[in-house]
Design an enzyme around this catalytic site. Structure first.
Site, PDB file in Angstrom:
ATOM      1  N   LYS A 292       3.990   1.335  -5.175  1.00 44.31           N
ATOM      2  CA  LYS A 292       3.002   1.263  -6.264  1.00 44.31           C
ATOM      3  C   LYS A 292       3.572   1.860  -7.544  1.00 44.31           C
ATOM      4  O   LYS A 292       3.408   1.303  -8.631  1.00 44.31           O
ATOM      5  CB  LYS A 292       1.721   1.993  -5.867  1.00 44.31           C
ATOM      6  CG  LYS A 292       0.899   1.262  -4.833  1.00 44.31           C
ATOM      7  CD  LYS A 292      -0.333   2.072  -4.466  1.00 44.31           C
ATOM      8  CE  LYS A 292      -1.151   1.387  -3.385  1.00 44.31           C
ATOM      9  NZ  LYS A 292      -2.303   2.197  -2.983  1.00 44.31           N
TER      10      LYS A 292
ATOM     11  N   ASN B 262       0.805  -1.224   0.000  1.00 46.02           N
ATOM     12  CA  ASN B 262       0.000   0.000   0.000  1.00 46.02           C
ATOM     13  C   ASN B 262       0.841   1.278   0.000  1.00 46.02           C
ATOM     14  O   ASN B 262       0.309   2.374   0.049  1.00 46.02           O
ATOM     15  CB  ASN B 262      -0.990   0.008   1.165  1.00 46.02           C
ATOM     16  CG  ASN B 262      -0.298  -0.040   2.515  1.00 46.02           C
ATOM     17  OD1 ASN B 262       0.877  -0.370   2.597  1.00 46.02           O
ATOM     18  ND2 ASN B 262      -1.015   0.282   3.566  1.00 46.02           N
ATOM     19  N   CYS B 263       2.162   1.155  -0.098  1.00 43.27           N
ATOM     20  CA  CYS B 263       3.060   2.313  -0.133  1.00 43.27           C
ATOM     21  C   CYS B 263       3.008   2.959  -1.522  1.00 43.27           C
ATOM     22  O   CYS B 263       3.116   2.271  -2.540  1.00 43.27           O
ATOM     23  CB  CYS B 263       4.479   1.856   0.186  1.00 43.27           C
ATOM     24  SG  CYS B 263       5.733   3.118  -0.089  1.00 43.27           S
ATOM     25  N   GLY B 264       2.865   4.273  -1.570  1.00 48.12           N
ATOM     26  CA  GLY B 264       2.786   4.993  -2.840  1.00 48.12           C
ATOM     27  C   GLY B 264       4.014   4.799  -3.712  1.00 48.12           C
ATOM     28  O   GLY B 264       3.894   4.600  -4.927  1.00 48.12           O
TER      29      GLY B 264
END
Length: 116
Positions: A15, A10-12
């Site tokens: 991603k 879920n880390c930007g």
């Protein structure tokens, strides 16, 4: 080419990295160190390559929310690695290991130079 992306899903930045590899049709393995953990050998290797100050993500929420006493105990690679083993979310992400070289963080220009 063998590529492994280390991070949390879920880390930007993770991603963005995964999107870069997918858009450029580069196969990769994903290691979720939130679920699978990370061993001391990887943290030693990354700290030697990038410097423990860069591997320890002091800008992240996990680090910022730590008790001040605990933060003050982080004075060298050994103490930083101990903290990162106990708090994998404090590791800068993503860390990418590949046949062409290793890198930390998301930098599209660096990725283009290294992987394309």
């Amino acid at each position: 080419m063998k590529v492994t992306i280390y991070g949390i899903p879920n880390c930007g930045s993770v991603k963005k990295a995964r999107t870069f590899f997918e858009e450029n049709n580069i196969a990769y393995d994903f290691h979720d160190y939130k679920k699978a953990g990370i061993d001391e050998q990887h943290l030693q290797k990354w700290s030697t390559a990038f410097g423990w100050e860069k591997v320890l993500n002091k800008k992240g929420l996990t680090y910022r929310n730590l008790d001040e006493t605990l933060k003050n105990e982080i004075v060298n690679q050994e103490s930083a690695i101990k903290l990162m083993l106990d708090n994998t979310s404090a590791i800068k992400r993503p860390v990418i290991e590949s046949d062409k070289g290793n890198t930390i963080g998301f930098d599209e220009k660096e990725y283009e130079g290294l992987f394309l």
